[in-house]
Design a protein around this motif. Structure first.
Motif, mmCIF file in Angstrom:
data_model
loop_
_atom_site.group_PDB
_atom_site.id
_atom_site.type_symbol
_atom_site.label_atom_id
_atom_site.label_comp_id
_atom_site.label_asym_id
_atom_site.label_seq_id
_atom_site.Cartn_x
_atom_site.Cartn_y
_atom_site.Cartn_z
ATOM 1 N N GLU A 1 0.898 -1.178 -0.067
ATOM 2 C CA GLU A 1 0.216 -0.003 -0.040
ATOM 3 C C GLU A 1 0.911 1.191 0.004
ATOM 4 O OE1 GLU A 1 -3.412 -0.118 2.721
ATOM 5 O OE2 GLU A 1 -3.620 2.121 2.225
ATOM 6 N N TYR B 1 7.146 13.013 1.052
ATOM 7 C CA TYR B 1 7.544 12.024 1.381
ATOM 8 C C TYR B 1 6.588 10.721 0.977
ATOM 9 C CZ TYR B 1 10.829 13.927 4.727
ATOM 10 O OH TYR B 1 11.600 14.549 5.563
ATOM 11 N N SER C 1 3.781 0.384 2.743
ATOM 12 C CA SER C 1 3.422 -0.498 3.617
ATOM 13 C C SER C 1 3.150 -2.049 3.162
ATOM 14 C CB SER C 1 2.719 -0.002 4.790
ATOM 15 O OG SER C 1 1.293 -0.260 4.244
ATOM 16 N N GLY C 2 3.767 -3.027 3.671
ATOM 17 C CA GLY C 2 3.407 -4.147 2.946
ATOM 18 C C GLY C 2 3.880 -5.267 3.988
ATOM 19 N N ARG D 1 6.138 -7.679 6.199
ATOM 20 C CA ARG D 1 7.705 -7.281 6.849
ATOM 21 C C ARG D 1 8.839 -7.978 6.077
ATOM 22 N NH1 ARG D 1 6.755 -8.131 13.485
ATOM 23 N NH2 ARG D 1 4.808 -6.520 13.350
ATOM 24 N N ARG E 1 -3.414 8.373 -0.185
ATOM 25 C CA ARG E 1 -3.087 6.887 -0.174
ATOM 26 C C ARG E 1 -3.721 6.208 -1.404
ATOM 27 N NH1 ARG E 1 -6.348 4.241 4.887
ATOM 28 N NH2 ARG E 1 -5.450 2.533 4.232
ATOM 29 N N PHE F 1 9.770 4.965 4.295
ATOM 30 C CA PHE F 1 9.526 6.203 4.011
ATOM 31 C C PHE F 1 10.640 6.242 2.931
ATOM 32 C CE2 PHE F 1 6.663 8.961 5.907
ATOM 33 C CZ PHE F 1 5.941 8.182 7.036
ATOM 34 N N TYR G 1 3.108 11.812 1.923
ATOM 35 C CA TYR G 1 3.095 12.461 3.140
ATOM 36 C C TYR G 1 3.643 13.929 2.546
ATOM 37 C CZ TYR G 1 1.877 8.713 6.248
ATOM 38 O OH TYR G 1 1.159 7.634 6.889
ATOM 39 N N PRO H 1 13.491 8.829 0.524
ATOM 40 C CA PRO H 1 14.143 10.098 1.316
ATOM 41 C C PRO H 1 13.708 11.380 1.080
ATOM 42 C CG PRO H 1 14.874 9.254 -0.820
ATOM 43 C CD PRO H 1 13.602 8.246 -0.536
ATOM 44 N N PHE I 1 1.543 5.611 -0.079
ATOM 45 C CA PHE I 1 1.118 6.765 0.561
ATOM 46 C C PHE I 1 1.956 7.962 0.182
ATOM 47 C CE2 PHE I 1 -1.550 4.530 3.810
ATOM 48 C CZ PHE I 1 -0.728 3.375 3.968
ATOM 49 N N TYR J 1 14.350 -7.327 7.918
ATOM 50 C CA TYR J 1 14.624 -6.547 9.066
ATOM 51 C C TYR J 1 13.518 -6.192 9.834
ATOM 52 C CZ TYR J 1 18.680 -5.881 6.233
ATOM 53 O OH TYR J 1 19.834 -6.134 5.209
ATOM 54 N N GLY J 2 12.385 -6.847 9.745
ATOM 55 C CA GLY J 2 11.223 -6.748 10.504
ATOM 56 C C GLY J 2 10.481 -5.320 10.160
ATOM 57 N N GLN J 3 10.844 -4.680 9.266
ATOM 58 C CA GLN J 3 10.299 -3.456 8.819
ATOM 59 C C GLN J 3 8.957 -3.587 7.894
ATOM 60 O OE1 GLN J 3 10.810 -0.642 10.743
ATOM 61 N NE2 GLN J 3 12.278 -2.088 11.850
ATOM 62 N N ASN J 4 7.914 -3.052 8.167
ATOM 63 C CA ASN J 4 6.911 -3.174 6.948
ATOM 64 C C ASN J 4 6.571 -1.778 6.560
ATOM 65 O OD1 ASN J 4 5.655 -2.646 9.646
ATOM 66 N ND2 ASN J 4 3.903 -2.900 8.490
ATOM 67 N N PHE J 5 6.951 -0.614 7.063
ATOM 68 C CA PHE J 5 6.474 0.674 6.646
ATOM 69 C C PHE J 5 7.747 1.415 6.444
ATOM 70 C CE2 PHE J 5 2.673 3.337 6.506
ATOM 71 C CZ PHE J 5 3.095 4.417 6.164
#
Lengths: 112, 112
Positions: free
Chosen positions: B32, B86, B90-91, B93, B49, B102, B36, B104, B34, B96-100
């Protein structure tokens, strides 16, 4: 009413000190985050946390530790502050991991 | 790892000119996406979004799965559009355990 509030807004302190930044959200969200925004405006996630799990960005020094007394709060503790810690720190929250995040106003940390 | 890239650090356009802020993503599965926006010394705010397919402040963004892009567009830029933008995704993980994640950021400067 401010949805995500951080205190303090500005924090000026000396190298080697220990400090905390508080974050509270009144949106009923279940996931909270801490981000660091450096002088070049890069936004780097430090932690994400819900009431079940803490996900730590492995590149974050262990001098940084999040503390969550309850679902609505995620505070950031920093030990032995270093010059490179100077940045703006943003707290955010979302209802679920993949949902839009709501950000606080940021805390500008300056290390002397 | 999940990645979101924004090739332009700075984009300057004249008032009334069209603007396009580029964003590309690298995600397993269907993320998904987005956009910002951060106005000077303010908090990050969700602009739009991809699943809502709406236009906010005259901005639109279309997900192009073939090109793995989610470019932000506005036909006629206004001076008040000057800000940091920015792109985020998101999707599932990553390792590294990150799912969200940004991107640069791109600083948009609308000149009078």
């Amino acid at each position: 009413d401010t949805a995500v509030s951080q205190t303090p807004k500005y924090l000026v302190t000396q190298m080697g000190n220990d400090k905390s930044i508080k974050c509270e959200q009144n949106l009923g969200h279940d996931t909270m985050y801490w981000y660091k925004q450096d002088s070049k405006k890069f936004l780097k996630i430090m932690f994400s946390y819900n009431n079940k799990e803490l996900i730590i960005n492995e590149t974050v020094p262990n001098r940084f530790s999040p503390k969550s007394p309850d679902k609505a709060h995620l505070n950031l503790h920093i030990n032995s502050l270093e010059l490179g810690d100077s940045a703006v720190y943003f707290c955010a929250s979302s209802q679920g991991e993949n949902q839009p995040q709501h950000f606080g106003d940021g805390t500008r940390l300056s290390i002397l | 790892a999940q990645r979101v890239t924004q090739p332009e650090k700075l984009l300057s356009v004249f008032k009334g000119a069209p603007v396009e802020l580029k964003c590309n993503y690298s995600y397993s599965g269907s993320p998904e996406l987005f956009w910002y926006v951060q106005y000077s010394r303010q908090r990050l705010q969700l602009l739009l979004r991809h699943i809502s397919r709406e236009s906010i402040k005259g901005f639109t963004a279309d997900l192009n799965k073939g090109e793995t892009s989610f470019h932000l567009k506005k036909p006629f830029a206004q001076e008040e559009d000057s800000a940091m933008y920015y792109c985020a995704g998101s999707g599932p993980r990553d390792n590294y355990g990150q799912n969200f994640v940004f991107g640069p950021g791109t600083r948009l400067s609308v000149l009078p």
